[in-house]
Design a protein around this motif. Structure first.
Motif, PDB file in Angstrom:
ATOM      1  N   GLU A  23       0.865  -1.137  -0.095  1.00 43.95           N
ATOM      2  CA  GLU A  23      -0.034  -0.051   0.082  1.00 43.95           C
ATOM      3  C   GLU A  23       0.827   1.024  -0.119  1.00 43.95           C
ATOM      4  O   GLU A  23       0.430   2.148  -0.462  1.00 43.95           O
ATOM      5  CB  GLU A  23      -0.902  -0.036   1.040  1.00 43.95           C
ATOM      6  CG  GLU A  23      -1.942  -1.092   1.327  1.00 43.95           C
ATOM      7  CD  GLU A  23      -2.857  -1.511   2.429  1.00 43.95           C
ATOM      8  OE1 GLU A  23      -2.126  -0.665   3.510  1.00 43.95           O
ATOM      9  OE2 GLU A  23      -3.440  -2.192   2.595  1.00 43.95           O
ATOM     10  N   LEU A  24       1.891   1.121   0.581  1.00 45.09           N
ATOM     11  CA  LEU A  24       3.000   2.245   0.705  1.00 45.09           C
ATOM     12  C   LEU A  24       3.914   2.469  -0.577  1.00 45.09           C
ATOM     13  O   LEU A  24       4.250   3.786  -0.635  1.00 45.09           O
ATOM     14  CB  LEU A  24       3.703   2.237   1.957  1.00 45.09           C
ATOM     15  CG  LEU A  24       3.022   2.370   3.333  1.00 45.09           C
ATOM     16  CD1 LEU A  24       4.107   1.663   4.311  1.00 45.09           C
ATOM     17  CD2 LEU A  24       2.345   3.476   3.490  1.00 45.09           C
ATOM     18  N   VAL A  25       4.243   1.373  -1.305  1.00 47.18           N
ATOM     19  CA  VAL A  25       5.156   1.749  -2.390  1.00 47.18           C
ATOM     20  C   VAL A  25       4.532   2.439  -3.430  1.00 47.18           C
ATOM     21  O   VAL A  25       3.278   2.566  -3.697  1.00 47.18           O
ATOM     22  CB  VAL A  25       5.563   0.319  -2.906  1.00 47.18           C
ATOM     23  CG1 VAL A  25       6.300  -0.360  -1.926  1.00 47.18           C
ATOM     24  CG2 VAL A  25       4.392  -0.609  -3.462  1.00 47.18           C
ATOM     25  N   ASP A  29       9.773   2.219  -7.201  1.00 39.97           N
ATOM     26  CA  ASP A  29      10.387   1.470  -5.954  1.00 39.97           C
ATOM     27  C   ASP A  29      11.284   0.340  -6.410  1.00 39.97           C
ATOM     28  O   ASP A  29      10.652  -0.471  -7.256  1.00 39.97           O
ATOM     29  CB  ASP A  29       9.441   1.490  -4.870  1.00 39.97           C
ATOM     30  CG  ASP A  29       9.057   2.964  -4.209  1.00 39.97           C
ATOM     31  OD1 ASP A  29       9.756   3.872  -4.522  1.00 39.97           O
ATOM     32  OD2 ASP A  29       8.132   2.905  -3.377  1.00 39.97           O
ATOM     33  N   VAL A  30      12.175  -0.005  -5.653  1.00 39.44           N
ATOM     34  CA  VAL A  30      13.060  -1.177  -5.871  1.00 39.44           C
ATOM     35  C   VAL A  30      13.019  -1.673  -4.255  1.00 39.44           C
ATOM     36  O   VAL A  30      13.686  -0.965  -3.389  1.00 39.44           O
ATOM     37  CB  VAL A  30      14.198  -0.909  -6.517  1.00 39.44           C
ATOM     38  CG1 VAL A  30      14.992  -2.263  -6.518  1.00 39.44           C
ATOM     39  CG2 VAL A  30      14.050  -0.271  -7.719  1.00 39.44           C
ATOM     40  N   PHE A  44       6.225 -13.127   1.228  1.00 35.70           N
ATOM     41  CA  PHE A  44       6.038 -11.793   1.301  1.00 35.70           C
ATOM     42  C   PHE A  44       5.589 -11.034   0.203  1.00 35.70           C
ATOM     43  O   PHE A  44       4.956 -10.066   0.322  1.00 35.70           O
ATOM     44  CB  PHE A  44       7.631 -11.188   1.963  1.00 35.70           C
ATOM     45  CG  PHE A  44       7.454  -9.816   2.061  1.00 35.70           C
ATOM     46  CD1 PHE A  44       7.384  -9.231   3.246  1.00 35.70           C
ATOM     47  CD2 PHE A  44       8.034  -8.877   1.202  1.00 35.70           C
ATOM     48  CE1 PHE A  44       7.392  -7.916   3.765  1.00 35.70           C
ATOM     49  CE2 PHE A  44       7.917  -7.480   1.297  1.00 35.70           C
ATOM     50  CZ  PHE A  44       7.851  -6.875   2.406  1.00 35.70           C
ATOM     51  N   THR A  45       6.265 -11.453  -1.004  1.00 36.47           N
ATOM     52  CA  THR A  45       5.873 -10.794  -2.244  1.00 36.47           C
ATOM     53  C   THR A  45       4.420 -11.050  -2.463  1.00 36.47           C
ATOM     54  O   THR A  45       3.827  -9.994  -3.111  1.00 36.47           O
ATOM     55  CB  THR A  45       6.548 -11.484  -3.499  1.00 36.47           C
ATOM     56  OG1 THR A  45       7.976 -11.259  -3.156  1.00 36.47           O
ATOM     57  CG2 THR A  45       6.390 -10.637  -4.726  1.00 36.47           C
ATOM     58  N   LYS A  46       3.666 -12.318  -2.308  1.00 37.33           N
ATOM     59  CA  LYS A  46       2.071 -12.321  -2.101  1.00 37.33           C
ATOM     60  C   LYS A  46       1.467 -11.357  -1.592  1.00 37.33           C
ATOM     61  O   LYS A  46       0.523 -10.797  -2.126  1.00 37.33           O
ATOM     62  CB  LYS A  46       1.974 -13.956  -2.069  1.00 37.33           C
ATOM     63  CG  LYS A  46       2.440 -14.765  -2.929  1.00 37.33           C
ATOM     64  CD  LYS A  46       1.982 -16.132  -2.286  1.00 37.33           C
ATOM     65  CE  LYS A  46       2.512 -17.520  -3.239  1.00 37.33           C
ATOM     66  NZ  LYS A  46       2.118 -18.548  -2.965  1.00 37.33           N
ATOM     67  N   GLY A  47       1.819 -11.086  -0.215  1.00 42.65           N
ATOM     68  CA  GLY A  47       1.074 -10.138   0.639  1.00 42.65           C
ATOM     69  C   GLY A  47       1.451  -8.668  -0.145  1.00 42.65           C
ATOM     70  O   GLY A  47       0.391  -7.988  -0.222  1.00 42.65           O
ATOM     71  N   LEU A  48       2.485  -8.429  -0.786  1.00 42.79           N
ATOM     72  CA  LEU A  48       3.141  -7.007  -1.217  1.00 42.79           C
ATOM     73  C   LEU A  48       2.081  -6.939  -2.227  1.00 42.79           C
ATOM     74  O   LEU A  48       1.302  -5.852  -2.745  1.00 42.79           O
ATOM     75  CB  LEU A  48       4.349  -7.064  -1.611  1.00 42.79           C
ATOM     76  CG  LEU A  48       4.676  -5.542  -2.210  1.00 42.79           C
ATOM     77  CD1 LEU A  48       5.791  -4.771  -1.263  1.00 42.79           C
ATOM     78  CD2 LEU A  48       5.413  -5.866  -3.596  1.00 42.79           C
ATOM     79  N   GLU A 143      13.565   5.468   3.794  1.00 43.15           N
ATOM     80  CA  GLU A 143      13.469   5.873   5.204  1.00 43.15           C
ATOM     81  C   GLU A 143      12.132   6.256   5.340  1.00 43.15           C
ATOM     82  O   GLU A 143      11.708   5.981   6.693  1.00 43.15           O
ATOM     83  CB  GLU A 143      14.519   6.979   5.517  1.00 43.15           C
ATOM     84  CG  GLU A 143      15.917   6.590   5.500  1.00 43.15           C
ATOM     85  CD  GLU A 143      17.020   7.909   5.654  1.00 43.15           C
ATOM     86  OE1 GLU A 143      16.561   8.667   5.926  1.00 43.15           O
ATOM     87  OE2 GLU A 143      18.195   7.648   5.203  1.00 43.15           O
ATOM     88  N   GLN A 144      11.435   7.231   4.557  1.00 44.21           N
ATOM     89  CA  GLN A 144      10.131   7.631   5.003  1.00 44.21           C
ATOM     90  C   GLN A 144       9.160   6.560   5.075  1.00 44.21           C
ATOM     91  O   GLN A 144       8.293   6.316   5.960  1.00 44.21           O
ATOM     92  CB  GLN A 144       9.887   8.695   3.933  1.00 44.21           C
ATOM     93  CG  GLN A 144      10.502  10.034   4.118  1.00 44.21           C
ATOM     94  CD  GLN A 144      10.276  10.813   3.094  1.00 44.21           C
ATOM     95  OE1 GLN A 144      10.007  10.486   1.975  1.00 44.21           O
ATOM     96  NE2 GLN A 144      10.399  12.194   3.130  1.00 44.21           N
ATOM     97  N   LEU A 145       9.173   5.371   4.063  1.00 48.11           N
ATOM     98  CA  LEU A 145       8.582   4.329   3.944  1.00 48.11           C
ATOM     99  C   LEU A 145       8.619   3.522   5.048  1.00 48.11           C
ATOM    100  O   LEU A 145       7.593   3.109   5.750  1.00 48.11           O
ATOM    101  CB  LEU A 145       8.968   3.417   2.584  1.00 48.11           C
ATOM    102  CG  LEU A 145       7.932   2.354   2.315  1.00 48.11           C
ATOM    103  CD1 LEU A 145       8.045   2.177   0.734  1.00 48.11           C
ATOM    104  CD2 LEU A 145       8.266   1.045   3.156  1.00 48.11           C
ATOM    105  N   CYS A 146       9.828   3.387   5.603  1.00 46.78           N
ATOM    106  CA  CYS A 146      10.232   2.579   6.926  1.00 46.78           C
ATOM    107  C   CYS A 146       9.584   3.229   8.035  1.00 46.78           C
ATOM    108  O   CYS A 146       8.964   2.461   8.723  1.00 46.78           O
ATOM    109  CB  CYS A 146      11.588   2.209   7.027  1.00 46.78           C
ATOM    110  SG  CYS A 146      12.251   0.872   5.914  1.00 46.78           S
ATOM    111  N   LYS A 147       9.586   4.465   8.082  1.00 49.03           N
ATOM    112  CA  LYS A 147       9.041   5.333   9.107  1.00 49.03           C
ATOM    113  C   LYS A 147       7.275   4.849   9.296  1.00 49.03           C
ATOM    114  O   LYS A 147       6.946   4.642  10.375  1.00 49.03           O
ATOM    115  CB  LYS A 147       9.268   6.673   9.330  1.00 49.03           C
ATOM    116  CG  LYS A 147      10.773   6.955   9.612  1.00 49.03           C
ATOM    117  CD  LYS A 147      11.289   8.299   9.649  1.00 49.03           C
ATOM    118  CE  LYS A 147      12.582   8.352   9.937  1.00 49.03           C
ATOM    119  NZ  LYS A 147      13.118   9.872   9.625  1.00 49.03           N
ATOM    120  N   GLU A 148       6.761   5.225   8.290  1.00 51.32           N
ATOM    121  CA  GLU A 148       5.407   4.725   8.085  1.00 51.32           C
ATOM    122  C   GLU A 148       4.944   3.275   8.618  1.00 51.32           C
ATOM    123  O   GLU A 148       4.149   3.164   9.159  1.00 51.32           O
ATOM    124  CB  GLU A 148       4.999   5.203   6.858  1.00 51.32           C
ATOM    125  CG  GLU A 148       4.786   6.539   6.239  1.00 51.32           C
ATOM    126  CD  GLU A 148       4.182   6.602   4.779  1.00 51.32           C
ATOM    127  OE1 GLU A 148       3.100   6.197   4.670  1.00 51.32           O
ATOM    128  OE2 GLU A 148       4.834   7.448   4.141  1.00 51.32           O
TER     129      GLU A 148
END
Length: 155
Positions: A23-25, A29-30, A44-48, A143-148
């Motif tokens: 939902e955030l990517v 994005d890589v 993990f990729t299935k959930g993504l 970094e922003q993605l990880c903080k969210e």
């Protein structure tokens, strides 16, 4: 480079975490995925993919190298485990700079072709169904993605 670590206690919880990442990517994005066989990279990729709105069944691209899926934005799922040579000929940079999200399993094999800015994810076994996911942000965007993501994970 900052590191965030999140523990999940079931495959469903891992999928929920990955769905949130989906939902955030954003386009371009890589994400790289490392971990032992069976650690949960494809899960993990299935959930993504679910978080991206992909409706097709997602499976490992081990023998095809790259699979593309349509969603909110395209998903480029790569598994370079069996790639001995020739990564340059695959035109990976076109995917990395494209309109979709690139997810690369066993990315350390093609380290030289990876963009500097990316999100490295390491999945490790921490018990029968428990996984530890370590996120290494390479660049301000990640970094922003990880903080969210960390904010979401603590709720």
């Amino acid at each position: 480079m900052d590191k965030w670590t999140i523990k999940t206690t079931s495959p469903e919880e891992t999928a929920q975490l990955a769905e949130r990442v989906g939902e955030l990517v954003q386009a371009g994005d890589v994400l790289t995925l490392e971990g032992d066989l069976g650690a949960g990279k494809t899960s993990f990729t299935k959930g993504l993919a679910k978080g991206l709105g992909v409706t097709r069944v997602v499976s490992s691209p081990t023998f095809t190298i790259i699979k593309e899926y349509k969603g909110r934005i395209p998903l480029y799922h790569m598994d370079v485990y069996r790639l001995d040579e020739g990564a340059e000929e695959l035109g990976l940079e076109e995917y990395f700079e494209g309109e979709g999200v690139s997810v690369i399993e066993w990315a350390s094999i093609i380290r030289e072709q990876l963009p500097n800015d990316r999100l490295d994810i390491v999945v490790t076994h921490a018990g029968d169904t428990t996984r530890e996911l370590s996120f290494f942000a390479r660049g301000i965007r990640y970094e922003q993605l990880c903080k969210e993501l960390a904010t979401w994970a603590t709720h």
